[in-house]
Motif scaffolding. Structure first.
Motif, PDB file in Angstrom:
ATOM      1  N   ASP A 479       0.832  -1.208   0.000  1.00  0.00           N
ATOM      2  CA  ASP A 479       0.000   0.000   0.000  1.00  0.00           C
ATOM      3  C   ASP A 479       0.866   1.257   0.000  1.00  0.00           C
ATOM      4  O   ASP A 479       0.419   2.335   0.378  1.00  0.00           O
ATOM      5  N   GLY A 480       2.115   1.110  -0.425  1.00  0.00           N
ATOM      6  CA  GLY A 480       3.021   2.270  -0.479  1.00  0.00           C
ATOM      7  C   GLY A 480       4.215   2.138   0.420  1.00  0.00           C
ATOM      8  O   GLY A 480       5.122   2.970   0.396  1.00  0.00           O
ATOM      9  N   LYS A 481       4.236   1.082   1.236  1.00  0.00           N
ATOM     10  CA  LYS A 481       5.405   0.813   2.069  1.00  0.00           C
ATOM     11  C   LYS A 481       5.405  -0.661   2.434  1.00  0.00           C
ATOM     12  O   LYS A 481       4.347  -1.302   2.502  1.00  0.00           O
ATOM     13  N   THR A 482       6.582  -1.212   2.648  1.00  0.00           N
ATOM     14  CA  THR A 482       6.661  -2.586   3.123  1.00  0.00           C
ATOM     15  C   THR A 482       6.525  -2.585   4.641  1.00  0.00           C
ATOM     16  O   THR A 482       6.528  -1.522   5.272  1.00  0.00           O
ATOM     17  N   ARG A 483       6.406  -3.778   5.224  1.00  0.00           N
ATOM     18  CA  ARG A 483       6.270  -3.887   6.679  1.00  0.00           C
ATOM     19  C   ARG A 483       7.477  -4.601   7.265  1.00  0.00           C
ATOM     20  O   ARG A 483       8.096  -5.433   6.596  1.00  0.00           O
ATOM     21  N   ARG A 484       7.792  -4.243   8.509  1.00  0.00           N
ATOM     22  CA  ARG A 484       8.819  -5.034   9.181  1.00  0.00           C
ATOM     23  C   ARG A 484       8.259  -6.432   9.408  1.00  0.00           C
ATOM     24  O   ARG A 484       7.031  -6.633   9.415  1.00  0.00           O
ATOM     25  N   TYR A 485       9.138  -7.397   9.583  1.00  0.00           N
ATOM     26  CA  TYR A 485       8.711  -8.792   9.660  1.00  0.00           C
ATOM     27  C   TYR A 485       7.607  -9.011  10.697  1.00  0.00           C
ATOM     28  O   TYR A 485       6.619  -9.698  10.436  1.00  0.00           O
ATOM     29  N   GLU A 486       7.759  -8.420  11.874  1.00  0.00           N
ATOM     30  CA  GLU A 486       6.793  -8.635  12.951  1.00  0.00           C
ATOM     31  C   GLU A 486       5.395  -8.107  12.603  1.00  0.00           C
ATOM     32  O   GLU A 486       4.396  -8.556  13.169  1.00  0.00           O
ATOM     33  N   ASP A 487       5.306  -7.120  11.698  1.00  0.00           N
ATOM     34  CA  ASP A 487       4.021  -6.518  11.352  1.00  0.00           C
ATOM     35  C   ASP A 487       3.491  -7.001  10.002  1.00  0.00           C
ATOM     36  O   ASP A 487       2.585  -6.402   9.425  1.00  0.00           O
ATOM     37  N   GLY A 488       4.066  -8.097   9.486  1.00  0.00           N
ATOM     38  CA  GLY A 488       3.604  -8.630   8.209  1.00  0.00           C
ATOM     39  C   GLY A 488       2.181  -9.150   8.297  1.00  0.00           C
ATOM     40  O   GLY A 488       1.727  -9.609   9.349  1.00  0.00           O
ATOM     41  N   HIS A 489       1.470  -9.086   7.188  1.00  0.00           N
ATOM     42  CA  HIS A 489       0.078  -9.552   7.145  1.00  0.00           C
ATOM     43  C   HIS A 489       0.050 -11.050   6.829  1.00  0.00           C
ATOM     44  O   HIS A 489      -0.511 -11.482   5.820  1.00  0.00           O
ATOM     45  N   LYS A 500       9.014   0.415  12.769  1.00  0.00           N
ATOM     46  CA  LYS A 500       9.591   0.378  11.422  1.00  0.00           C
ATOM     47  C   LYS A 500      10.706  -0.654  11.314  1.00  0.00           C
ATOM     48  O   LYS A 500      10.853  -1.341  10.307  1.00  0.00           O
ATOM     49  N   THR A 501      11.517  -0.792  12.370  1.00  0.00           N
ATOM     50  CA  THR A 501      12.696  -1.662  12.310  1.00  0.00           C
ATOM     51  C   THR A 501      12.427  -2.998  12.974  1.00  0.00           C
ATOM     52  O   THR A 501      11.895  -3.058  14.082  1.00  0.00           O
ATOM     53  N   SER A 502      12.809  -4.065  12.294  1.00  0.00           N
ATOM     54  CA  SER A 502      12.603  -5.404  12.837  1.00  0.00           C
ATOM     55  C   SER A 502      13.748  -5.802  13.754  1.00  0.00           C
ATOM     56  O   SER A 502      14.913  -5.632  13.412  1.00  0.00           O
ATOM     57  N   SER A 503      13.404  -6.338  14.906  1.00  0.00           N
ATOM     58  CA  SER A 503      14.430  -6.842  15.826  1.00  0.00           C
ATOM     59  C   SER A 503      14.671  -8.328  15.594  1.00  0.00           C
ATOM     60  O   SER A 503      15.601  -8.904  16.138  1.00  0.00           O
ATOM     61  N   VAL A 504      13.817  -8.953  14.779  1.00  0.00           N
ATOM     62  CA  VAL A 504      13.950 -10.372  14.485  1.00  0.00           C
ATOM     63  C   VAL A 504      14.806 -10.571  13.247  1.00  0.00           C
ATOM     64  O   VAL A 504      15.801 -11.282  13.254  1.00  0.00           O
ATOM     65  N   TYR A 505      14.402  -9.928  12.142  1.00  0.00           N
ATOM     66  CA  TYR A 505      15.160  -9.950  10.889  1.00  0.00           C
ATOM     67  C   TYR A 505      15.422  -8.500  10.509  1.00  0.00           C
ATOM     68  O   TYR A 505      14.586  -7.888   9.834  1.00  0.00           O
ATOM     69  N   PRO A 506      16.531  -7.925  10.925  1.00  0.00           N
ATOM     70  CA  PRO A 506      16.769  -6.494  10.676  1.00  0.00           C
ATOM     71  C   PRO A 506      16.659  -6.096   9.212  1.00  0.00           C
ATOM     72  O   PRO A 506      16.275  -4.969   8.907  1.00  0.00           O
TER      73      PRO A 506
END
Length: 569
Positions: A479-489, A500-506
């Protein structure tokens, strides 16, 4: 491909797990059929990219794999095939297993423990960072006062007391003695801290762990993660999963070998019909131990029937002469001088995708579920040959886009060779459908030769993050931006962004995606169609290459933060 889920393992193949699991991505599912096998119709169409100006013929429809668990969704006809999240790596959305100890076995699903394994490895990295911080503090205190020499300490303490007295009497006049006065006031605690940090004097080599990002892993040191880590380590020792190390490169020019489940039969059906196979070179029939049971001339067809009790009979097609009876697994492989040129034809009725490089295995899978037994047809081949037969794209898109997709496909396969456990009991690493990555073999390779051309440009090149092979999920749109891994759909679920920044997969952090923004659909509408929006946006990558003139490395670095490319073979 699917995936989302490499906590960076080893050092950070998980930072890239989760996972598994960790371990990513809505594709039309081409399910392997039972007997008689039916061809999987490739759902590879060109992505419909809404034109801003006059309509430009669509280039390529990225059919994208993703981790975690795929949610099969078939839309016929569909102008755009949205990728579905794939199984590994962590974290998987599946229910957590029972907390009690579970002894791994062939039927044990280790995907949840793999996520815990990855997380606990990250916690161990945090511990090393913490050790290094203690080493730095020891270095600050070491030599400050002679705490280990009573006589010298008394003398130093007397002088320290005198200086502190001067400072208290006239702070402005003796401002330079302020630190000395503070040390005198805290002398006992400083001495105790010196002896507490002394055991870390040898941790100087842990300097590589002196990164603030490791602080995010502090919460991963739970007992649950520790037990999962120990169970997974035991599974490694028992040979149920791959070792967390570089795959053995059995063919240095073409990369390590990967095993692909291409289709399967219901065992009972193979009693009345038969599996047929031939090759363009001489080949051998072998048992699961590699013992040769028969030498077959080129272009000679042999057949296999299931006898029951995990036994197969192999015989010549023309005269029904028996070659051998083999239990559990039958292998068909060319002699070493032909291994890079052999092409096997498995002659599936009604299929256009029958020919495969490498070797073929027919393996009985004893399922723990009722009526779940299958006879799997498995293709084992070098990773580079696997990439040449990728069915995720047609190769009709921009050259740099094709290079992006072949690099991602190769990286995912390499990651699966290292870490995948989902199909361990079945005897292979990846499924040839959208459950892992769509793969059609030699027939697709020769009819879509621009894929091979793109793969040759980046031959042996993989995506890495901080020294570890990275998991590289992608979906069709954002929708105009990607998501950090933790907030993926994941799993078609629409969620709210948190960070914005993933602590799991930076490397799977949120970035702007103006090129890949869908012109009409909302965030939740995209999510409902399988767009997890983590990692690369396939339509965005097409546009970056076609309209932005970006090369494949620039596109990869835009979508995957802080990654590097490394040629491994």
């Amino acid at each position: 491909m699917p995936k989302a889920p490499s906590l960076k393992i080893s050092s950070q193949a998980m930072t890239f797990g989760s996972l598994l699991f960790l371990f990513v991505f809505s594709i039309a599912v081409v399910q392997a059929q039972e007997v008689p096998p039916v061809e999987e119709v490739p759902v590879v169409t060109d992505p419909v990219i809404p034109p801003v100006e006059p309509v430009t013929p669509p280039e390529e429809v990225p059919v994208v794999p993703v981790e975690p668990t795929p949610t099969p969704e078939v839309t016929e006809p569909a102008p755009v095939v949205d990728p579905v999240p794939v199984e590994d790596p962590a974290p998987a959305p599946d229910p957590e297993p029972a907390p009690e100890e579970v002894a791994p076995s062939e039927s044990t699903d280790l995907s949840a423990d793999f996520e815990r394994y990855q997380k606990y490895q990250l916690y161990l990295k945090y511990e090393k960072r913490d050790y290094y911080k203690k080493y730095l503090r020891f270095r600050e205190l070491d030599g400050k006062y002679p705490w280990e020499n009573n006589k010298a300490e008394k003398k130093a303490l007397k002088k320290l007391k005198s200086d502190a007295k001067k400072y208290r009497k006239s702070p402005s006049k003796y401002a330079y003695l302020r630190t000395r006065a503070e040390d005198y006031a805290n002398y006992a605690s400083l001495k105790a801290e010196y002896f507490a940090t002394k055991p870390y004097a040898s941790y100087v080599n842990y300097v590589i762990y002196d990164k603030d990002s490791y602080a995010a892993y502090k919460e991963y040191g739970t007992e649950e993660n520790k037990q999962g880590y120990l169970r997974y380590e035991q599974a490694i020792k028992d040979g149920l999963v791959a070792l967390p190390e570089e795959p053995k490169e059995e063919s240095s020019a073409l990369g390590p070998e990967i095993t692909v489940g291409i289709f399967n039969y219901i065992p009972q059906d193979l009693r009345t019909t038969s599996f047929s196979i031939s090759a363009n070179t001489p080949f051998r029939v072998m048992d699961s131990n590699g013992k040769v049971k028969g030498e077959i001339p080129a272009e000679t067809k042999v057949r296999v029937k299931y006898l029951g009790d995990k036994r197969f009979t192999i015989y010549y097609s023309g005269n029904n002469q028996e070659i051998a009876v083999i239990s559990k697994e039958v292998r068909f492989s060319a002699a070493s001088e032909y291994k890079d040129v052999v092409v096997f034809d498995v002659s599936r009725p009604g299929s256009s995708f029958d020919r495969f490089r490498g070797s073929i295995r027919l393996r009985h899978y004893d399922s723990p579920e009722a009526d779940g037994d299958r006879v799997w047809v498995i293709n084992k081949l070098p990773l580079e040959h696997y990439v040449w037969g990728m069915g995720e794209i047609t190769g009709t898109g921009p050259e740099s886009y094709n290079q992006v997709m072949t690099t991602i496909f190769r990286t995912y396969g390499y990651w699966k060779i290292q870490w995948s456990t989902k199909y361990a009991a079945q005897g292979f690493k990846v499924d040839a459908t959208s459950g892992s990555q769509i793969y059609y073999g030699y027939d697709w390779e020769i009819t879509h030769d621009r894929i091979k051309t793109a793969a040759l440009v980046s031959r042996g090149t993989l995506v890495f993050y901080d020294g570890e092979v990275a998991l590289t999920p992608y979906s069709s749109w954002t929708d105009g931006k990607t998501r950090r891994y933790e907030d993926g759909h994941w799993g078609h679920k629409c969620v709210d962004d948190k960070k914005k920044t993933s602590s799991v997969y930076p490397w799977l952090s949120s970035v702007s995606d103006t090129y890949g923004k869908h012109p009409d659909l909302s965030k939740c509408e995209l999510a409902s169609r399988g767009n997890h929006m983590v990692g690369l946006s396939a339509n965005g990558a097409v546009r970056m290459a076609r309209d932005g003139g970006k090369d494949y490395l620039s596109i990869l670095r835009h979508y995957y933060s802080g990654i590097s490319l490394d040629k491994r073979y």
